[in-house]
Write a protein that holds these residues in place. Structure first.
Motif, PDB file in Angstrom:
ATOM      1  N   PHE A 158     -11.152  -5.958  -4.015  1.00 49.77           N
ATOM      2  CA  PHE A 158     -10.151  -5.296  -3.197  1.00 49.77           C
ATOM      3  C   PHE A 158      -8.925  -6.201  -3.068  1.00 49.77           C
ATOM      4  CE2 PHE A 158     -14.196  -3.535  -1.598  1.00 49.77           C
ATOM      5  CZ  PHE A 158     -13.938  -2.173  -1.778  1.00 49.77           C
ATOM      6  N   THR A 159      -7.742  -5.601  -3.001  1.00 49.12           N
ATOM      7  CA  THR A 159      -6.539  -6.387  -2.751  1.00 49.12           C
ATOM      8  C   THR A 159      -6.555  -6.869  -1.301  1.00 49.12           C
ATOM      9  OG1 THR A 159      -5.206  -4.521  -1.987  1.00 49.12           O
ATOM     10  CG2 THR A 159      -5.266  -4.957  -4.380  1.00 49.12           C
ATOM     11  N   THR A 160      -5.700  -7.807  -0.989  1.00 50.28           N
ATOM     12  CA  THR A 160      -5.637  -8.328   0.378  1.00 50.28           C
ATOM     13  C   THR A 160      -5.277  -7.223   1.370  1.00 50.28           C
ATOM     14  OG1 THR A 160      -5.027 -10.524  -0.419  1.00 50.28           O
ATOM     15  CG2 THR A 160      -4.540 -10.023   1.873  1.00 50.28           C
ATOM     16  N   LYS A 161      -4.341  -6.371   0.986  1.00 52.43           N
ATOM     17  CA  LYS A 161      -3.967  -5.272   1.885  1.00 52.43           C
ATOM     18  C   LYS A 161      -5.123  -4.287   2.063  1.00 52.43           C
ATOM     19  CE  LYS A 161       1.065  -5.088   1.918  1.00 52.43           C
ATOM     20  NZ  LYS A 161       2.257  -4.242   1.737  1.00 52.43           N
ATOM     21  N   GLU A 162      -5.902  -4.094   1.013  1.00 53.44           N
ATOM     22  CA  GLU A 162      -7.074  -3.211   1.131  1.00 53.44           C
ATOM     23  C   GLU A 162      -8.114  -3.825   2.055  1.00 53.44           C
ATOM     24  OE1 GLU A 162      -7.047  -0.879  -3.180  1.00 53.44           O
ATOM     25  OE2 GLU A 162      -8.122  -2.785  -2.971  1.00 53.44           O
ATOM     26  N   LEU A 163      -8.323  -5.129   1.964  1.00 51.45           N
ATOM     27  CA  LEU A 163      -9.256  -5.803   2.866  1.00 51.45           C
ATOM     28  C   LEU A 163      -8.784  -5.693   4.306  1.00 51.45           C
ATOM     29  CD1 LEU A 163     -10.051  -9.029   0.794  1.00 51.45           C
ATOM     30  CD2 LEU A 163     -11.573  -7.077   1.177  1.00 51.45           C
ATOM     31  N   PHE A 164      -7.491  -5.842   4.503  1.00 54.79           N
ATOM     32  CA  PHE A 164      -6.926  -5.699   5.849  1.00 54.79           C
ATOM     33  C   PHE A 164      -7.145  -4.291   6.386  1.00 54.79           C
ATOM     34  CE2 PHE A 164      -3.000  -4.858   8.461  1.00 54.79           C
ATOM     35  CZ  PHE A 164      -3.427  -5.564   9.578  1.00 54.79           C
ATOM     36  N   GLN A 165      -6.937  -3.283   5.542  1.00 55.31           N
ATOM     37  CA  GLN A 165      -7.166  -1.900   5.973  1.00 55.31           C
ATOM     38  C   GLN A 165      -8.632  -1.672   6.328  1.00 55.31           C
ATOM     39  OE1 GLN A 165      -5.061   1.352   3.719  1.00 55.31           O
ATOM     40  NE2 GLN A 165      -4.361  -0.402   2.502  1.00 55.31           N
ATOM     41  N   LYS A 166      -9.532  -2.278   5.569  1.00 51.93           N
ATOM     42  CA  LYS A 166     -10.944  -2.128   5.887  1.00 51.93           C
ATOM     43  C   LYS A 166     -11.248  -2.696   7.281  1.00 51.93           C
ATOM     44  CE  LYS A 166     -13.303  -1.557   1.478  1.00 51.93           C
ATOM     45  NZ  LYS A 166     -14.131  -0.410   1.912  1.00 51.93           N
ATOM     46  N   PHE A 167     -10.629  -3.806   7.612  1.00 53.75           N
ATOM     47  CA  PHE A 167     -10.818  -4.347   8.958  1.00 53.75           C
ATOM     48  C   PHE A 167     -10.267  -3.393  10.010  1.00 53.75           C
ATOM     49  CE2 PHE A 167      -8.891  -6.767  12.514  1.00 53.75           C
ATOM     50  CZ  PHE A 167     -10.072  -7.134  13.147  1.00 53.75           C
ATOM     51  N   ILE A 168      -9.094  -2.857   9.769  1.00 55.69           N
ATOM     52  CA  ILE A 168      -8.483  -1.927  10.733  1.00 55.69           C
ATOM     53  C   ILE A 168      -9.376  -0.720  10.967  1.00 55.69           C
ATOM     54  CG2 ILE A 168      -6.562  -0.296  11.056  1.00 55.69           C
ATOM     55  CD1 ILE A 168      -5.774  -3.172  11.627  1.00 55.69           C
ATOM     56  N   TYR A 169      -9.938  -0.160   9.917  1.00 61.22           N
ATOM     57  CA  TYR A 169     -10.702   1.079  10.049  1.00 61.22           C
ATOM     58  C   TYR A 169     -12.199   0.876  10.297  1.00 61.22           C
ATOM     59  CZ  TYR A 169      -6.737   3.993   8.676  1.00 61.22           C
ATOM     60  OH  TYR A 169      -5.532   4.649   8.641  1.00 61.22           O
ATOM     61  N   LEU A 170     -12.748  -0.259   9.873  1.00 63.92           N
ATOM     62  CA  LEU A 170     -14.196  -0.445   9.949  1.00 63.92           C
ATOM     63  C   LEU A 170     -14.638  -1.637  10.799  1.00 63.92           C
ATOM     64  CD1 LEU A 170     -15.073   0.045   6.164  1.00 63.92           C
ATOM     65  CD2 LEU A 170     -15.424   1.703   8.004  1.00 63.92           C
ATOM     66  N   GLY A 171     -13.766  -2.606  11.000  1.00 59.79           N
ATOM     67  CA  GLY A 171     -14.159  -3.860  11.625  1.00 59.79           C
ATOM     68  C   GLY A 171     -14.566  -3.727  13.079  1.00 59.79           C
ATOM     69  N   ASP A 172     -15.269  -4.754  13.570  1.00 66.01           N
ATOM     70  CA  ASP A 172     -15.607  -4.815  14.978  1.00 66.01           C
ATOM     71  C   ASP A 172     -15.627  -6.281  15.422  1.00 66.01           C
ATOM     72  OD1 ASP A 172     -18.074  -5.896  14.192  1.00 66.01           O
ATOM     73  OD2 ASP A 172     -19.211  -4.069  14.597  1.00 66.01           O
ATOM     74  N   ASP A 173     -16.198  -6.554  16.593  1.00 62.47           N
ATOM     75  CA  ASP A 173     -16.159  -7.910  17.136  1.00 62.47           C
ATOM     76  C   ASP A 173     -16.926  -8.914  16.272  1.00 62.47           C
ATOM     77  OD1 ASP A 173     -18.391  -6.282  18.387  1.00 62.47           O
ATOM     78  OD2 ASP A 173     -18.993  -8.272  19.061  1.00 62.47           O
TER      79      ASP A 173
END
Length: 440
Positions: A408-423
């Motif tokens: 994944f690109t860096t921006k894609e990884l960032f989007q995954k955090f925005i949509y899927l991430g948690d504490d």
């Protein structure tokens, strides 16, 4: 003072609505403030500097800012969302807030909420407390002890609430508010500040609103209150204030709409109200989780941003059911998509995107609270409020090994955090340079 050097991916909004992703970058923190950010390794680093080399799935972002949260309502999270706002307040919120006359109970609950929000990356929170002076001071003490940047609001309520939650008179309300303000200011803690807090227009009379506006001006303080959250609330407010042209006018004519005012919700504002709020430089705390849970409506954030109104995000615990701004970021996207469905195709209406939602949860919140000269991004000179994100942490909800080719690109990884991430993905939390949450 704290000194750090981070090497790796750094993500922030250097200005309004703009995202900057610095890959293979460096961020130097000296004496708790950002000294350098860029792609060239800085020289002459002090010997006591702590060095962090980030891996592919780690990145640094600014701390989240919660512009609207009710600390004493935390016991009610997840309860009563079959009711609308006014009925929910009567059934759940007011009976809970009565218990905060018990200082031991207050200490227990306030310890939970400050700890929980910090764990979820909230480095700054604008808290509503209750009418209980000693308990509200306890909240400020806990925020100071745990190192959370906080605005603490001693509630003013003289009308439309159970007798146990009403201050005896306007004089008592003002006297105790000023005593609270002076107590917090005397602590001289740069992280914890008082904020003038008329609970709402419905629950304060005209004289009290005017005197609170004067008090905020006297001490040059921020102000927080609620506006146009629920249609029935709007109707009741205008009925209680028959000489005023709209909800915003109630606050404006009583010196409560200032550049340091944060208005919770703002769902049902009319054109005149939006113009007034923009002219006064006041801001909106958008609370999408609460607005849906309590059936209040969808706030058109795109419209507010297009007009130039400052907007931050709020969890509105416990009107909202999640104490993390990451949830508010996601739901602001969903809400904006929902608003777009009702717009005519010819309007070419664009819902907000993940960059703009991230801005709302960081720099947007700082601008709303008028602390963007200190925090909200990693511009040089800002205090270091930050989250070290690790997408590959233990128990992470994000699966990374999914692509057939490459990564994944860096921006894609960032989007995954925005949509899927948690504490679980928040490895460390820094406030003013101090690491207040360590790896778990």
């Amino acid at each position: 003072m704290f000194n750090y050097l981070f090497e790796g991916t750094i993500i922030h909004c250097p200005e309004r609505l703009k995202l900057d992703v610095i890959e293979n970058g460096f961020l130097h923190v000296q004496d708790s403030k950002v000294k350098y950010i860029g792609n060239i390794k800085p020289e002459n680093i002090p010997s006591n500097t702590v060095y962090y080399k980030l891996n592919r799935y780690q990145f640094l972002i600014p701390g989240f800012i919660d512009t609207h949260i009710h600390a004493p309502q935390y016991p009610n999270v997840g309860l009563g969302y079959d009711a609308e706002l006014l009925d929910w307040l009567k059934k759940y919120t007011f009976p809970t807030e009565v218990h905060f006359k018990n200082e031991n109970y207050a200490k227990r609950i306030y310890t939970y909420i400050v700890s929980r929000t910090l764990k979820n990356g909230t480095t700054t929170a604008a808290y509503y407390a209750t009418i209980h002076l000693k308990s509200t001071i306890i909240l400020a003490d806990i925020a100071e002890e745990k190192g959370q940047r906080s605005f603490i609001g001693f509630n003013n309520i003289t009308d439309c609430a159970p007798p146990e939650l009403l201050q005896e008179s306007n004089d008592v309300s003002i006297e105790e508010t000023e005593k609270f303000i002076q107590t917090i200011l005397d602590k001289n803690n740069k992280l914890v500040q008082p904020i003038v807090t008329p609970r709402s227009a419905l629950r304060c009379n005209e004289d009290l609103l005017k005197r609170l506006g004067d008090l905020a001006e006297k001490y040059q303080l921020n102000i927080q209150t609620h506006i146009s959250e629920n249609k029935k609330e709007v109707e009741a407010a205008l009925e209680a204030y028959p000489g005023y042209k709209n909800f915003a006018d109630i606050f404006d004519r009583n010196n409560l709409l200032t550049k340091k005012t944060v208005l919770g919700h703002g769902i049902h504002l009319d054109e005149n109200e939006k113009r007034t709020i923009l002219e006064r430089g006041s801001s909106i705390a958008h609370c999408p989780n609460s607005n849906v849970c309590l059936h209040s409506g969808f706030c058109d954030v795109r419209d507010l941003l297009n007009r130039g109104i400052n907007v931050g995000l709020g969890t509105d615990i416990s009107g909202g059911c999640n104490p993390t701004i990451l949830d508010a970021i996601r739901l602001s996207l969903i809400t904006s998509n929902g608003v777009s469905f009702s717009k005519p195709e010819e309007d070419n209406y664009k819902p907000i995107n993940y960059v703009e939602a991230f801005y709302l949860g960081t720099l947007g919140g700082a601008e709303a609270l008028r602390i963007d000269d200190r925090v909200g991004n990693f511009n040089v000179g800002k205090e270091f409020d930050a989250l070290l994100i690790d997408l590959n942490s233990k128990d992470s909800p994000i699966d990374l090994d999914l692509k057939c080719e490459d990564d994944f690109t860096t921006k894609e990884l960032f989007q995954k955090f925005i949509y899927l991430g948690d504490d679980h993905n928040i490895d460390k939390v820094f406030v003013a340079g101090r690491c207040v949450v360590e790896d778990r």
